[in-house]
Design a protein around this motif. Structure first.
Motif, short mmCIF file in Angstrom:
data_model
loop_
_atom_site.label_atom_id
_atom_site.label_comp_id
_atom_site.label_asym_id
_atom_site.label_seq_id
_atom_site.Cartn_x
_atom_site.Cartn_y
_atom_site.Cartn_z
N LEU A 41 0.89 -1.16 0.00
CA LEU A 41 0.00 0.00 0.00
C LEU A 41 0.92 1.20 0.00
N ASN A 42 0.84 2.01 -1.04
CA ASN A 42 1.73 3.15 -1.20
C ASN A 42 0.93 4.38 -1.56
N GLY A 43 1.45 5.54 -1.17
CA GLY A 43 0.81 6.76 -1.60
C GLY A 43 0.97 7.90 -0.62
N THR A 44 0.21 8.97 -0.91
CA THR A 44 0.32 10.21 -0.15
C THR A 44 -1.03 10.60 0.44
N LEU A 45 -0.95 11.35 1.55
CA LEU A 45 -2.13 11.87 2.22
C LEU A 45 -1.87 13.33 2.53
N GLY A 46 -2.84 14.18 2.25
CA GLY A 46 -2.74 15.60 2.54
C GLY A 46 -4.11 16.18 2.82
N THR A 47 -4.15 17.47 3.05
CA THR A 47 -5.42 18.11 3.39
C THR A 47 -6.40 18.08 2.22
N GLU A 48 -5.90 17.93 1.00
CA GLU A 48 -6.76 17.90 -0.18
C GLU A 48 -7.16 16.50 -0.60
N GLY A 49 -6.79 15.49 0.20
CA GLY A 49 -7.20 14.13 -0.11
C GLY A 49 -6.05 13.15 -0.08
N ILE A 50 -6.37 11.94 -0.53
CA ILE A 50 -5.39 10.87 -0.53
C ILE A 50 -5.23 10.31 -1.94
N HIS A 51 -4.06 9.72 -2.19
CA HIS A 51 -3.80 9.02 -3.45
C HIS A 51 -3.02 7.77 -3.08
N LEU A 52 -3.72 6.63 -3.06
CA LEU A 52 -3.13 5.37 -2.61
C LEU A 52 -3.29 4.29 -3.67
N HIS A 53 -2.25 3.47 -3.80
CA HIS A 53 -2.29 2.30 -4.66
C HIS A 53 -2.10 1.06 -3.80
N LEU A 54 -2.82 0.00 -4.15
CA LEU A 54 -2.87 -1.23 -3.37
C LEU A 54 -2.54 -2.43 -4.25
N SER A 55 -1.74 -3.35 -3.69
CA SER A 55 -1.52 -4.66 -4.31
C SER A 55 -1.91 -5.72 -3.29
N VAL A 56 -2.67 -6.72 -3.74
CA VAL A 56 -3.07 -7.83 -2.87
C VAL A 56 -2.85 -9.15 -3.61
N SER A 57 -2.65 -10.22 -2.82
CA SER A 57 -2.49 -11.54 -3.42
C SER A 57 -3.55 -12.48 -2.88
N ASN A 58 -3.95 -13.45 -3.72
CA ASN A 58 -4.94 -14.43 -3.29
C ASN A 58 -4.25 -15.71 -2.81
N PHE A 59 -5.02 -16.75 -2.52
CA PHE A 59 -4.47 -17.99 -1.97
C PHE A 59 -3.55 -18.72 -2.93
N GLU A 60 -3.62 -18.41 -4.22
CA GLU A 60 -2.74 -19.01 -5.22
C GLU A 60 -1.47 -18.19 -5.44
N GLY A 61 -1.41 -17.01 -4.81
CA GLY A 61 -0.25 -16.13 -4.99
C GLY A 61 -0.38 -15.16 -6.15
#
Length: 108
Positions: A41-61
Motif C-alpha cells: 500500500l503506497n501513496g500520499t495523504l494531505g489536506t486535499e485528499g489521498i492518493h493510494l495504490h494497493l496490491s493484494v495476493s490471493n491464496f494461489e499467490g
C-alpha cells in the motif's frame, strides 16, 4: 485525514475480504472477493485528499493491484504506518499536460 498536511504510507501489512480497485487506465471500480493478503500500500495523504495504490495476493499467490477505492473490507487486520513531515504541505494542482491534479510539494 486527522489534519495531515504531508504524509505517506511507510509500511502496511494485513488482509482483506473484499478489495475495491480502479485498474490501470480504467474508470470503473472493480470489486474483488478475497481473502487477500495486502502485499503493498503506497501513496500520499494531505489536506486535499489521498492518493493510494494497493496490491493484494490471493491464496494461489496471484497479485492484483491498482488505485485503492472506498469499500475495501479488512479480514483480520490492517496495520498501516503513516509518516508525516510537518515542514511540508502536499497540495494538488491541475496539470495542463495530463489534465489531472498532480502532487505539488510545498514548504509549510
Amino acid at each position: 485525514m486527522h489534519h495531515l498536511h504531508a504524509a505517506c504510507v511507510l509500511s502496511s501489512v494485513g488482509s482483506l475480504t473484499k478489495a475495491h480497485i480502479r485498474l490501470s487506465g480504467g474508470k470503473d471500480v472493480v470489486e474483488f472477493q478475497g481473502p487477500f493478503e495486502i502485499i503493498s500500500l503506497n501513496g500520499t495523504l494531505g489536506t486535499e485528499g489521498i492518493h493510494l495504490h494497493l496490491s493484494v495476493s490471493n491464496f494461489e499467490g496471484s497479485v492484483i493491484g491498482g488505485h485503492l477505492m472506498d469499500g475495501c473490507e479488512i479480514f483480520t487486520t490492517a496495520e498501516i504506518v503513516l509518516l508525516e513531515n510537518r515542514d511540508l504541505s502536499f497540495v494538488r494542482e491541475e496539470d495542463g499536460h495530463t489534465g489531472y491534479k498532480e502532487l505539488i510539494i510545498k514548504p509549510r
